[in-house]
Design a protein around this motif. Structure first.
Motif, PDB file in Angstrom:
ATOM      1  N   LEU A  48       0.834  -1.240   0.020  1.00 30.99           N
ATOM      2  CA  LEU A  48      -0.042  -0.076   0.090  1.00 30.99           C
ATOM      3  C   LEU A  48       1.036   1.313  -0.169  1.00 30.99           C
ATOM      4  O   LEU A  48       2.004   1.224   0.659  1.00 30.99           O
ATOM      5  CB  LEU A  48      -0.824   0.014   1.242  1.00 30.99           C
ATOM      6  N   THR A  49       0.145   2.334  -0.474  1.00 25.80           N
ATOM      7  CA  THR A  49       0.848   3.705  -0.384  1.00 25.80           C
ATOM      8  C   THR A  49       0.174   4.426   0.491  1.00 25.80           C
ATOM      9  O   THR A  49      -0.977   3.941   0.957  1.00 25.80           O
ATOM     10  CB  THR A  49       0.929   4.463  -1.816  1.00 25.80           C
ATOM     11  N   SER A  51      -1.595   7.124  -0.139  1.00 30.58           N
ATOM     12  CA  SER A  51      -3.064   7.452  -0.850  1.00 30.58           C
ATOM     13  C   SER A  51      -3.978   6.235  -0.628  1.00 30.58           C
ATOM     14  O   SER A  51      -5.024   6.418  -0.339  1.00 30.58           O
ATOM     15  CB  SER A  51      -2.975   7.827  -2.163  1.00 30.58           C
ATOM     16  N   ASP A  52      -3.489   4.866  -0.717  1.00 26.74           N
ATOM     17  CA  ASP A  52      -4.039   3.853  -0.871  1.00 26.74           C
ATOM     18  C   ASP A  52      -4.774   3.487   0.714  1.00 26.74           C
ATOM     19  O   ASP A  52      -5.751   3.254   0.866  1.00 26.74           O
ATOM     20  CB  ASP A  52      -3.252   2.549  -0.921  1.00 26.74           C
ATOM     21  N   ARG A  55      -7.636   5.945   1.216  1.00 34.14           N
ATOM     22  CA  ARG A  55      -8.790   5.590   0.659  1.00 34.14           C
ATOM     23  C   ARG A  55      -9.527   4.094   1.272  1.00 34.14           C
ATOM     24  O   ARG A  55     -10.534   4.254   1.586  1.00 34.14           O
ATOM     25  CB  ARG A  55      -8.576   5.018  -0.881  1.00 34.14           C
TER      26      ARG A  55
END
Length: 87
Positions: A48-49, A51-52, A55
């Protein structure tokens, strides 16, 4: 459920340091975590990043809200059935 000392953003940062070829033992010692915690984080947040994660957090909040709405609706239906059944 117990809250972590680390936010998801901090966890992602620690995992990115590991990708930068920092040894796992040194990384764990520096951040005060166990090897088991590190590998648990890696399995959960490894791909994951930031931003992930944001979200995912938004989706979890929406899911929690929808479950609450469903539970309230089911409770209302149950109360109405009890009222109608007593007549």
């Amino acid at each position: 459920m117990r809250r972590s000392r680390f936010t998801e953003d901090q966890i992602i940062g620690v995992l990115r340091l590991h990708e930068g070829r920092v040894k796992t033992a040194d990384l764990c010692r520096r951040h005060g975590i166990s090897d088991a915690t590190f590998y648990t984080w890696k399995s959960k947040y490894g791909r994951l990043t930031v931003s992930d994660v944001a979200r995912l957090r938004a989706l979890e909040d929406e899911n929690r809200w929808l479950k609450k709405l469903l539970a309230e609706s089911m409770w209302d239906v149950s109360a109405l059935k009890n009222l109608l059944g007593k007549n």
